[in-house]
Design a protein around this motif. Structure first.
Motif, PDB file in Angstrom:
ATOM      1  N   THR A  90       8.446   6.437   5.712  1.00 45.18           N
ATOM      2  CA  THR A  90       7.795   5.323   5.023  1.00 45.18           C
ATOM      3  C   THR A  90       8.053   4.008   5.750  1.00 45.18           C
ATOM      4  O   THR A  90       7.135   3.200   5.965  1.00 45.18           O
ATOM      5  CB  THR A  90       8.294   5.230   3.572  1.00 45.18           C
ATOM      6  OG1 THR A  90       7.893   6.413   2.853  1.00 45.18           O
ATOM      7  CG2 THR A  90       7.728   3.998   2.876  1.00 45.18           C
TER       8      THR A  90
ATOM      9  N   SER B 178       5.163   1.790   7.982  1.00 44.45           N
ATOM     10  CA  SER B 178       4.814   0.414   7.601  1.00 44.45           C
ATOM     11  C   SER B 178       4.754  -0.502   8.825  1.00 44.45           C
ATOM     12  O   SER B 178       4.022  -1.487   8.829  1.00 44.45           O
ATOM     13  CB  SER B 178       5.809  -0.121   6.577  1.00 44.45           C
ATOM     14  OG  SER B 178       7.088  -0.324   7.157  1.00 44.45           O
TER      15      SER B 178
ATOM     16  N   SER C  99       0.660   2.133   4.585  1.00 40.63           N
ATOM     17  CA  SER C  99       1.434   2.098   3.356  1.00 40.63           C
ATOM     18  C   SER C  99       1.542   3.518   2.811  1.00 40.63           C
ATOM     19  O   SER C  99       0.575   4.088   2.307  1.00 40.63           O
ATOM     20  CB  SER C  99       0.760   1.194   2.320  1.00 40.63           C
ATOM     21  OG  SER C  99       1.475   1.215   1.094  1.00 40.63           O
TER      22      SER C  99
ATOM     23  N   PRO D 287       4.114   4.974   0.342  1.00 43.67           N
ATOM     24  CA  PRO D 287       5.301   4.765  -0.499  1.00 43.67           C
ATOM     25  C   PRO D 287       6.180   6.001  -0.636  1.00 43.67           C
ATOM     26  O   PRO D 287       7.399   5.911  -0.625  1.00 43.67           O
ATOM     27  CB  PRO D 287       4.699   4.348  -1.851  1.00 43.67           C
ATOM     28  CG  PRO D 287       3.338   3.834  -1.516  1.00 43.67           C
ATOM     29  CD  PRO D 287       2.868   4.652  -0.359  1.00 43.67           C
TER      30      PRO D 287
END
Length: 260
Positions: A72, A76, A81, A83
């Motif tokens: 994750t 980024s 994205s 999560p």
């Protein structure tokens, strides 16, 4: 060839064809990175020592969450994205050992091992009582007593599984997760970026910071480079995934960039 043997071979080939088709479709889904990847971990004792069994008994699915956090975090940096990049589930100890890796580079030996390994992995998936995963991670744990040399680990994109050799010790857990993450990225299409003869990262793509001045010592490891290069001929493994990054070449190979 007897009729019975011919029927057995035919059934095996049909099953392998179905497995191969499912793996192909699964690999296509993985390449999109548009949902959480489900990963089943199979802990396997590689020796008969009680400390190995105790270590495995204390494992939890959450023992591997650092890997999902790493994915994750690194995604980024490339504008993605994700999560919940990875969800881990822990399977019971398999009743049998996986087929031993061939000790030769002979293509026929490797191909035969691959077929047997796919068959073995398929059987585990249908016996573990868990939801069908996107990737299977088989970890063979060995006692740290005497620090025995571990066999090499592998991650196969076509089979969507990894076979990892690891130490059964809490102080080696972070190192184990680093190796698992490295092999998982092979499943996503990443290539090694270290010299097979020496184990040292290969510049520039095997370095976390190829534009650093001075170039050495590096402070982090590129995950597929495997180690932190502290000099042109010396390297060390980071303490954890906190000291690792996914470099641009690797990001391109696994679908985080349009091109490597």
């Amino acid at each position: 060839m007897s009729l019975f043997k011919a029927v057995r071979i035919f059934i095996l080939l049909v099953v392998l064809a179905i497995v191969a088709g499912n793996h192909f479709l699964g690999a296509a889904r993985l390449a999109t990175w548009d949902r959480t990847v489900w990963i089943t971990v199979y802990p396997i004792p590689a020796d008969n020592k009680p400390e190995t069994r105790r270590y495995i008994a204390n494992l939890r699915a959450s023992s591997f969450d650092e890997i999902g956090t790493f994915f994750t975090r690194e995604a980024s940096r490339y504008g993605l994205s994700i999560p919940d990049a990875a969800h881990f589930q822990l399977a019971p100890i398999p009743f049998t050992q996986p087929p031993a890796l061939p000790q030769t580079d002979n293509p026929l030996a490797i191909g035969w091992w691959s077929l047997r390994m796919r068959w073995w992995a398929w059987r585990q998936e249908h016996q573990d009582g868990l939801l069908d995963p996107d990737i299977q991670v088989f970890i063979r744990y060995r006692s740290v007593e005497g620090m025995p040399r571990l066999q090499r680990s592998v991650g196969l994109q076509k089979g969507r599984y990894t076979l990892v050799n690891a130490y059964a010790s809490p102080r080696m857990a972070s190192r184990n997760r680093f190796v698992v993450a490295h092999e998982l990225l092979h499943v996503f299409g990443a290539t090694d970026k270290y010299d097979y003869a020496t184990g040292h990262p290969i510049p520039p793509d095997g370095l976390a910071d190829p534009n650093a001045r001075p170039l050495f010592p590096q402070r982090r490891a590129e995950i597929m480079g495997g180690y932190i290069a502290v000099s042109p001929r010396e390297s060390r493994m980071p303490a954890s995934l906190a000291g690792a990054v996914v470099g641009p070449m690797t990001a391109g190979e696994i679908g985080w960039l349009a091109q490597p």
